[in-house]
Design a protein around this motif. Structure first.
Motif, PDB file in Angstrom:
ATOM      1  N   ASN A   1       0.826  -1.206   0.000  1.00  0.00           N
ATOM      2  CA  ASN A   1       0.000   0.000   0.000  1.00  0.00           C
ATOM      3  C   ASN A   1       0.865   1.263   0.000  1.00  0.00           C
TER       4      ASN A   1
ATOM      5  N   VAL B   1       2.012   3.056  -3.375  1.00  0.00           N
ATOM      6  CA  VAL B   1       1.093   3.844  -4.194  1.00  0.00           C
ATOM      7  C   VAL B   1       1.691   5.208  -4.500  1.00  0.00           C
TER       8      VAL B   1
ATOM      9  N   LEU C   1       3.678   5.467  -7.844  1.00  0.00           N
ATOM     10  CA  LEU C   1       2.980   5.466  -9.130  1.00  0.00           C
ATOM     11  C   LEU C   1       2.962   6.870  -9.714  1.00  0.00           C
TER      12      LEU C   1
ATOM     13  N   SER D   1      -0.629   8.289 -14.578  1.00  0.00           N
ATOM     14  CA  SER D   1      -1.147   6.973 -14.940  1.00  0.00           C
ATOM     15  C   SER D   1      -2.644   6.837 -14.649  1.00  0.00           C
TER      16      SER D   1
ATOM     17  N   GLU E   1      -3.967   5.561 -12.036  1.00  0.00           N
ATOM     18  CA  GLU E   1      -4.234   4.317 -11.320  1.00  0.00           C
ATOM     19  C   GLU E   1      -4.053   4.443  -9.816  1.00  0.00           C
ATOM     20  N   ARG E   2      -3.710   5.591  -9.343  1.00  0.00           N
ATOM     21  CA  ARG E   2      -3.383   5.735  -7.924  1.00  0.00           C
ATOM     22  C   ARG E   2      -4.576   5.440  -7.016  1.00  0.00           C
TER      23      ARG E   2
ATOM     24  N   TYR F   1      -5.687   1.792  -7.173  1.00  0.00           N
ATOM     25  CA  TYR F   1      -4.729   0.928  -6.471  1.00  0.00           C
ATOM     26  C   TYR F   1      -4.943   1.001  -4.964  1.00  0.00           C
TER      27      TYR F   1
ATOM     28  N   THR G   1      -8.216  -0.685  -3.890  1.00  0.00           N
ATOM     29  CA  THR G   1      -8.127  -2.144  -3.990  1.00  0.00           C
ATOM     30  C   THR G   1      -7.424  -2.745  -2.779  1.00  0.00           C
ATOM     31  N   VAL G   2      -6.328  -2.118  -2.374  1.00  0.00           N
ATOM     32  CA  VAL G   2      -5.620  -2.606  -1.185  1.00  0.00           C
ATOM     33  C   VAL G   2      -6.496  -2.457   0.060  1.00  0.00           C
TER      34      VAL G   2
ATOM     35  N   SER H   1      -4.872   2.355   5.641  1.00  0.00           N
ATOM     36  CA  SER H   1      -5.174   2.274   4.212  1.00  0.00           C
ATOM     37  C   SER H   1      -6.202   3.318   3.800  1.00  0.00           C
TER      38      SER H   1
END
Length: 395
Positions: free
Chosen positions: A244, A247, A250, A254, A256-257, A260, A263-264, A301
């Motif tokens: 985690n 992140v 990244l 992108s 996707e941060r 990501y 998801t974690v 998280s």
């Protein structure tokens, strides 16, 4: 050849003595009916009704079937060895050659016992139809066996490195101190034919006689084998929270941060659900350490998701909006601290000056420094939280 006759005589002599000690079925049946007739199974087998019956007992544990921490139930397999002296059942074995016999019917007195902490309710043990052995000196041995479900409230504060203490309580049903004296044969639980369980290790046993009640407490201390839970629960949790942190590496371009980080967060929440299903819903004596660790990881998280969202906002803010004085100071302090730690002084003096920083700092620089500071902060927090968990379960 000259010894052949001696051997034959010796065999005949042995056969004669064996035949003289044998007891026919008819003789044994007559003896059995004579010695067991007229017995009142409701009266204690003592010649003086005011005297006690000393009942010696030990418990032989053969297998630990299951320990359900959620329901607080321990399932055991074993049998009790219970013996006492029946003063009305004695005879001279030299007269008839009968030293002992067995009974399968309930035709003589035997004590009535119950499991004091049975999970399935009160069950009386005198209804057991197992064989009783009677000796010529009046000693009666009774070995009732069964599967026993007993109440055992689990202490999962150090799960899965926990140690549980459970007790099996057995006490006479309907008898007082003046009528029956229960005496433990051994001060431990017998394990002559004990089969090891793959989840729990039996590390210690003891037997304690009750002070206020004529009962025996057979205590067992169980230690969990933790490796399965370490590989399937703890290590994946640690891996999730470590990845985690990455992140912040990244690239913000992108896109996707956030995905990501979310998801974690969901993965850690799944592990929290799995662990809660295997633990009892209790906070006594305290909440499990693994639950506290998972809750802390979920909070970290979730905090990471918020930081990533805030960081992306700084990255994508247009340059037409000037960087605030507070953010300029934040970037300057962050750079100076990092260079004092990582860079040489000459580079520090050459590269950084307050005027140049004020002219060059953009919102992308704010986002980069924000990522670095928050990444270091979360890394330190993760290390402290997991170190405290290790100390708690180890000490």
């Amino acid at each position: 050849m000259k010894y052949k006759g001696c051997v034959v005589k010796l065999i005949l002599l042995i056969s004669f003595f064996e035949g003289s000690n044998s007891v026919s079925y008819t003789d044994f049946d007559a003896f059995f009916k004579n010695i067991t007739s007229g017995k009142n199974i409701n009266l204690r087998p003592v010649l003086d009704h005011k005297s006690k019956v000393d009942v010696h007992m030990f418990f032989h544990l053969t297998y630990i079937q299951e320990f359900d921490e959620v329901e607080g139930k321990l399932s055991l397999s074993g049998y009790f060895n219970i013996s006492w002296i029946d003063q009305t059942l004695t005879w001279n074995s030299t007269e008839n050659g009968i030293e002992q016999f067995t009974l399968e019917e309930h035709i003589i007195w035997k004590p009535s016992f119950i499991i004091g902490n049975s999970y399935d309710g009160v069950t009386e043990k005198n209804q057991d139809h197992s064989v009783m052995r009677v000796q010529s000196n009046g000693v009666v041995t009774w070995t009732p066996g069964d599967n026993y479900n007993i109440v055992c409230n689990a202490d999962v504060s150090r799960y899965p490195f926990d140690t549980q203490s459970c007790s099996l309580l057995i006490l006479p049903w309907g008898y007082t101190f003046g009528e029956i004296n229960v005496i433990p044969t051994y001060d431990y639980v017998v394990q002559w034919w004990f089969t090891e369980q793959h989840t729990w290790e039996l590390i210690e046993t003891s037997v304690v006689k009750g002070e206020n009640l004529p009962m025996l407490e057979f205590s067992m201390k169980l230690k969990r084998y933790p490796m399965f839970y370490v590989l399937n629960l703890i290590l994946p949790i640690c891996l999730m929270i470590v990845i985690n942190i990455f992140v912040f590496l990244l690239p913000p371009e992108s896109g996707e941060r956030v995905g990501y980080a979310v998801t974690v967060l969901l993965a850690i929440a799944v592990f929290l659900t799995i662990s809660s299903e295997n633990l009892p819903a209790t906070s006594s004596p305290r909440i499990s350490s693994i639950s506290i660790l998972l809750f802390a990881d979920v909070c970290i998280s979730a905090f990471t998701v918020l930081i990533v969202i805030l960081s992306l906002r700084y990255y994508h803010r247009k340059d037409e909006y000037p960087v605030t004085k507070f953010m300029r100071g934040f970037v300057n302090i962050s750079r100076k601290v990092r260079c004092e730690v990582c860079c040489f002084r000459k580079k520090n003096e050459k590269y950084y000056s307050e005027k140049e920083n004020e002219e060059q700092i953009k919102w992308t620089d704010v986002g980069k420094e924000f990522d670095i500071v928050c990444g270091i902060f979360i890394t330190v927090v993760v290390f402290i939280v997991h170190a405290l968990y290790i100390i708690d379960v180890a000490v």
